[in-house]
Design an enzyme around this catalytic site. Structure first.
Site, PDB file in Angstrom:
ATOM      1  N   ASP A   6      -3.031  -7.047  -5.738  1.00 59.50           N
ATOM      2  CA  ASP A   6      -3.887  -7.169  -4.550  1.00 59.50           C
ATOM      3  C   ASP A   6      -3.246  -8.137  -3.550  1.00 59.50           C
ATOM      4  O   ASP A   6      -3.133  -9.334  -3.830  1.00 59.50           O
ATOM      5  CB  ASP A   6      -5.256  -7.686  -5.022  1.00 59.50           C
ATOM      6  CG  ASP A   6      -6.213  -7.947  -3.874  1.00 59.50           C
ATOM      7  OD1 ASP A   6      -5.834  -7.737  -2.698  1.00 59.50           O
ATOM      8  OD2 ASP A   6      -7.350  -8.364  -4.168  1.00 59.50           O
ATOM      9  N   TYR A  25     -13.281  -3.138  10.434  1.00 59.83           N
ATOM     10  CA  TYR A  25     -11.945  -2.533  10.434  1.00 59.83           C
ATOM     11  C   TYR A  25     -11.234  -2.774  11.767  1.00 59.83           C
ATOM     12  O   TYR A  25     -10.067  -3.179  11.799  1.00 59.83           O
ATOM     13  CB  TYR A  25     -12.101  -1.032  10.165  1.00 59.83           C
ATOM     14  CG  TYR A  25     -10.816  -0.245  10.056  1.00 59.83           C
ATOM     15  CD1 TYR A  25     -10.043  -0.297   8.901  1.00 59.83           C
ATOM     16  CD2 TYR A  25     -10.396   0.585  11.099  1.00 59.83           C
ATOM     17  CE1 TYR A  25      -8.873   0.448   8.792  1.00 59.83           C
ATOM     18  CE2 TYR A  25      -9.242   1.336  11.005  1.00 59.83           C
ATOM     19  CZ  TYR A  25      -8.477   1.272   9.842  1.00 59.83           C
ATOM     20  OH  TYR A  25      -7.321   2.015   9.739  1.00 59.83           O
ATOM     21  N   LYS A  52      -7.789  -4.836  12.547  1.00 63.98           N
ATOM     22  CA  LYS A  52      -6.626  -4.170  13.158  1.00 63.98           C
ATOM     23  C   LYS A  52      -6.243  -4.825  14.487  1.00 63.98           C
ATOM     24  O   LYS A  52      -5.060  -4.873  14.839  1.00 63.98           O
ATOM     25  CB  LYS A  52      -6.913  -2.676  13.337  1.00 63.98           C
ATOM     26  CG  LYS A  52      -7.093  -1.922  12.013  1.00 63.98           C
ATOM     27  CD  LYS A  52      -5.842  -1.997  11.163  1.00 63.98           C
ATOM     28  CE  LYS A  52      -5.924  -1.192   9.884  1.00 63.98           C
ATOM     29  NZ  LYS A  52      -4.710  -1.335   9.058  1.00 63.98           N
ATOM     30  N   ASN A  74       1.271  -2.443   5.421  1.00 67.76           N
ATOM     31  CA  ASN A  74       0.600  -1.139   5.545  1.00 67.76           C
ATOM     32  C   ASN A  74      -0.723  -1.062   4.796  1.00 67.76           C
ATOM     33  O   ASN A  74      -1.614  -0.316   5.186  1.00 67.76           O
ATOM     34  CB  ASN A  74       1.555  -0.053   5.049  1.00 67.76           C
ATOM     35  CG  ASN A  74       0.844   1.275   4.837  1.00 67.76           C
ATOM     36  OD1 ASN A  74       0.556   2.001   5.795  1.00 67.76           O
ATOM     37  ND2 ASN A  74       0.505   1.583   3.586  1.00 67.76           N
ATOM     38  N   ILE A 133      -4.478  10.250  11.071  1.00 68.47           N
ATOM     39  CA  ILE A 133      -3.390  10.743  10.222  1.00 68.47           C
ATOM     40  C   ILE A 133      -4.007  11.314   8.946  1.00 68.47           C
ATOM     41  O   ILE A 133      -4.900  10.685   8.352  1.00 68.47           O
ATOM     42  CB  ILE A 133      -2.432   9.579   9.852  1.00 68.47           C
ATOM     43  CG1 ILE A 133      -1.941   8.833  11.107  1.00 68.47           C
ATOM     44  CG2 ILE A 133      -1.263  10.084   9.011  1.00 68.47           C
ATOM     45  CD1 ILE A 133      -1.134   9.636  12.095  1.00 68.47           C
ATOM     46  N   SER A 180      -4.123   0.231  14.187  1.00 71.49           N
ATOM     47  CA  SER A 180      -4.831   1.493  14.397  1.00 71.49           C
ATOM     48  C   SER A 180      -5.206   1.596  15.864  1.00 71.49           C
ATOM     49  O   SER A 180      -5.366   0.574  16.544  1.00 71.49           O
ATOM     50  CB  SER A 180      -6.107   1.534  13.553  1.00 71.49           C
ATOM     51  OG  SER A 180      -6.937   2.591  13.981  1.00 71.49           O
ATOM     52  N   GLY A 196       0.820  -1.219   0.000  1.00 65.42           N
ATOM     53  CA  GLY A 196       0.000   0.000   0.000  1.00 65.42           C
ATOM     54  C   GLY A 196       0.846   1.257   0.000  1.00 65.42           C
ATOM     55  O   GLY A 196       0.537   2.234   0.691  1.00 65.42           O
ATOM     56  N   ALA A 240     -11.790  -5.099  13.929  1.00 64.85           N
ATOM     57  CA  ALA A 240     -11.468  -6.533  14.068  1.00 64.85           C
ATOM     58  C   ALA A 240     -10.196  -6.861  13.287  1.00 64.85           C
ATOM     59  O   ALA A 240      -9.319  -7.577  13.774  1.00 64.85           O
ATOM     60  CB  ALA A 240     -12.631  -7.387  13.568  1.00 64.85           C
ATOM     61  N   ARG A 299       0.198   5.590  -1.945  1.00 64.77           N
ATOM     62  CA  ARG A 299      -0.315   6.861  -1.416  1.00 64.77           C
ATOM     63  C   ARG A 299      -0.115   6.907   0.100  1.00 64.77           C
ATOM     64  O   ARG A 299       0.270   5.924   0.716  1.00 64.77           O
ATOM     65  CB  ARG A 299      -1.829   6.976  -1.686  1.00 64.77           C
ATOM     66  CG  ARG A 299      -2.181   7.123  -3.130  1.00 64.77           C
ATOM     67  CD  ARG A 299      -3.680   7.252  -3.324  1.00 64.77           C
ATOM     68  NE  ARG A 299      -4.364   5.976  -3.270  1.00 64.77           N
ATOM     69  CZ  ARG A 299      -5.436   5.709  -2.523  1.00 64.77           C
ATOM     70  NH1 ARG A 299      -5.943   6.642  -1.743  1.00 64.77           N
ATOM     71  NH2 ARG A 299      -6.004   4.524  -2.552  1.00 64.77           N
TER      72      ARG A 299
HETATM   73  P1  NAP Z   1      -4.769   5.380   1.876  1.00 64.55           P
HETATM   74  O1  NAP Z   1      -4.301   6.780   1.725  1.00 64.55           O
HETATM   75  O2  NAP Z   1      -6.184   5.039   1.580  1.00 64.55           O
HETATM   76  O3  NAP Z   1      -3.796   4.438   1.013  1.00 64.55           O
HETATM   77  C1  NAP Z   1      -3.990   3.062   1.008  1.00 64.55           C
HETATM   78  C2  NAP Z   1      -2.939   2.374   0.166  1.00 64.55           C
HETATM   79  O4  NAP Z   1      -3.200   0.957   0.225  1.00 64.55           O
HETATM   80  C3  NAP Z   1      -2.999   2.745  -1.306  1.00 64.55           C
HETATM   81  O5  NAP Z   1      -1.674   2.820  -1.821  1.00 64.55           O
HETATM   82  C4  NAP Z   1      -3.747   1.571  -1.949  1.00 64.55           C
HETATM   83  O6  NAP Z   1      -3.382   1.337  -3.309  1.00 64.55           O
HETATM   84  C5  NAP Z   1      -3.258   0.428  -1.088  1.00 64.55           C
HETATM   85  N1  NAP Z   1      -4.153  -0.737  -1.090  1.00 64.55           N
HETATM   86  C6  NAP Z   1      -5.467  -0.817  -0.775  1.00 64.55           C
HETATM   87  N2  NAP Z   1      -5.923  -2.071  -0.915  1.00 64.55           N
HETATM   88  C7  NAP Z   1      -4.877  -2.825  -1.335  1.00 64.55           C
HETATM   89  C8  NAP Z   1      -4.706  -4.185  -1.687  1.00 64.55           C
HETATM   90  N3  NAP Z   1      -5.718  -5.061  -1.616  1.00 64.55           N
HETATM   91  N4  NAP Z   1      -3.484  -4.597  -2.120  1.00 64.55           N
HETATM   92  C9  NAP Z   1      -2.445  -3.730  -2.207  1.00 64.55           C
HETATM   93  N5  NAP Z   1      -2.536  -2.429  -1.864  1.00 64.55           N
HETATM   94  C10 NAP Z   1      -3.740  -1.980  -1.455  1.00 64.55           C
HETATM   95  O7  NAP Z   1      -4.536   4.873   3.388  1.00 64.55           O
HETATM   96  P2  NAP Z   1      -3.607   5.446   4.561  1.00 64.55           P
HETATM   97  O8  NAP Z   1      -4.389   6.429   5.326  1.00 64.55           O
HETATM   98  O9  NAP Z   1      -2.270   5.812   4.033  1.00 64.55           O
HETATM   99  O10 NAP Z   1      -3.498   4.154   5.485  1.00 64.55           O
HETATM  100  C11 NAP Z   1      -2.386   3.273   5.444  1.00 64.55           C
HETATM  101  C12 NAP Z   1      -2.556   2.262   6.590  1.00 64.55           C
HETATM  102  O11 NAP Z   1      -2.620   2.944   7.833  1.00 64.55           O
HETATM  103  C13 NAP Z   1      -3.848   1.444   6.493  1.00 64.55           C
HETATM  104  O12 NAP Z   1      -3.610   0.117   6.899  1.00 64.55           O
HETATM  105  C14 NAP Z   1      -4.766   2.136   7.467  1.00 64.55           C
HETATM  106  O13 NAP Z   1      -5.757   1.273   7.957  1.00 64.55           O
HETATM  107  C15 NAP Z   1      -3.777   2.546   8.541  1.00 64.55           C
HETATM  108  N6  NAP Z   1      -4.246   3.641   9.370  1.00 64.55           N
HETATM  109  C16 NAP Z   1      -4.539   4.855   8.826  1.00 64.55           C
HETATM  110  C17 NAP Z   1      -4.986   5.884   9.662  1.00 64.55           C
HETATM  111  C18 NAP Z   1      -5.310   7.249   9.132  1.00 64.55           C
HETATM  112  O14 NAP Z   1      -5.802   8.070   9.925  1.00 64.55           O
HETATM  113  N7  NAP Z   1      -5.056   7.555   7.878  1.00 64.55           N
HETATM  114  C19 NAP Z   1      -5.141   5.653  11.024  1.00 64.55           C
HETATM  115  C20 NAP Z   1      -4.838   4.411  11.536  1.00 64.55           C
HETATM  116  C21 NAP Z   1      -4.382   3.419  10.711  1.00 64.55           C
HETATM  117  P3  NAP Z   1      -3.896   2.330  -4.502  1.00 64.55           P
HETATM  118  O15 NAP Z   1      -3.230   3.651  -4.258  1.00 64.55           O
HETATM  119  O16 NAP Z   1      -3.425   1.660  -5.747  1.00 64.55           O
HETATM  120  O17 NAP Z   1      -5.383   2.407  -4.360  1.00 64.55           O
END
Ligand code: NAP
Length: 249
Positions: A65, A157, A161, A92, A190, A144, A12, A159, A15
């Site tokens: 994926d 989600y 995490k 991630n 974040i 998370s 992931g 569950a 982005r």
């Molecule tokens: P994001 O901006 O939505 O980016 C998600 C990334 O994961 C993207 O690069 C996406 O690919 C990739 N992805 C999604 N499904 C996938 C799959 N099946 N196989 C491979 N790649 C996949 O998310 P983020 O906010 O950076 O979050 C990153 C991690 O931190 C996640 O696990 C999220 O649950 C965790 N987290 C985030 C927050 C927050 O506040 N943002 C808080 C706690 C935890 P594409 O770009 O190609 O779509």
């Protein structure tokens, strides 16, 4: 000791938080495998930012994926063919499909568990053998604050995490004797595309619960990942590190 060129695989990484993690490793001279699901433009931007660090690592895009077993096996074997080793795995990639439990479809439950937890399991399993052979490895999973505390509207989600935490502790126990650590980072709120979709009201409510008074940035998580991935952190395993401005206290 001979200097080893380290390789990190970040799922992931197209982005948000994953991109910041990939660029952080690039800036430390690692080779980086940049996995993403489908957004080629975003992933190419991550690649460009890695190159702009000016360090001497090599960077490869690995679209696919991670909940698909064949994709994962190929991703890891390609990484080994190219770089001969995988030193760090960052689980991630993650998605949300929020809704109150009464209205949550089985499909939305399964989809989130499949990406967030099964994907991390498949990736961790695939890197275990090479890491054991190397007698070196760092597995870091991005959970998370809601994986620890739960959250209304996020049964699936939270569950997934919480599952990452149990899985990492078990990995830590299985692999510690081979110099492989498994740790978890539990971010709070974040600023990324994932949180961008929240309503202003919801964002304000979450912000009010953060002692630091503001949301974090992707670099806050990347810095913590770099710390846990460092060779010097080899005696830290099975831990959950909150990076949340105090939200999880
Ligand atoms: P994001 O901006 O939505 O980016 C998600 C990334 O994961 C993207 O690069 C996406 O690919 C990739 N992805 C999604 N499904 C996938 C799959 N099946 N196989 C491979 N790649 C996949 O998310 P983020 O906010 O950076 O979050 C990153 C991690 O931190 C996640 O696990 C999220 O649950 C965790 N987290 C985030 C927050 C927050 O506040 N943002 C808080 C706690 C935890 P594409 O770009 O190609 O779509």
């Amino acid at each position: 000791m001979e200097d080893i060129k380290r390789t990190a695989v970040v799922t992931g990484a197209g982005r948000g938080i994953g991109r910041a993690i990939a660029v952080k490793f690039a800036s430390k001279g690692y080779n980086v495998v940049i996995n993403y699901a489908g957004n080629d433009e975003a992933a190419n931007e991550t690649l460009k930012l890695c190159k702009e660090t000016g360090c001497d690592g090599e960077y490869v895009l690995a679209k696919g994926d991670i909940s698909d077993e064949e994709v994962v096996e190929k991703l890891v074997s390609d990484a080994l063919d190219k770089f001969k080793r995988v030193d760090v795995l960052v689980n991630n990639a993650g998605i949300t499909r929020d809704g109150l439990v009464m209205k949550m479809s089985t499909e939305d439950f399964d989809k989130v568990i499949s990406t967030n937890l099964r994907g991390a399991f498949l990736m961790s399993r695939a890197v275990t053998r090479p890491m054991m052979k190397q007698r070196y490895g760092r597995i870091i999973s991005i959970s998370s604050v809601v994986g620890v505390h739960g959250n209304a509207g996020q049964v699936n989600y939270s569950a997934s995490k919480a599952g990452l935490i149990g899985m990492s502790k078990s990995l830590a126990k299985e692999l510690a004797a081979r110099n492989i650590t498994a740790n978890v980072i539990a971010p709070g709120m974040i600023e990324t595309d994932m949180t961008e979709v929240m309503s202003d009201k919801a964002k304000d409510a979450v912000r009010a619960s953060i002692p630091a008074g503001h949301a974090g940035g992707a670099d806050d998580i990347a810095n913590a990942v770099a710390f846990l991935a460092a060779e010097e952190s080899g005696y830290i395993t099975g831990q959950v590190l909150g990076v949340d401005g105090g939200m999880g206290m």
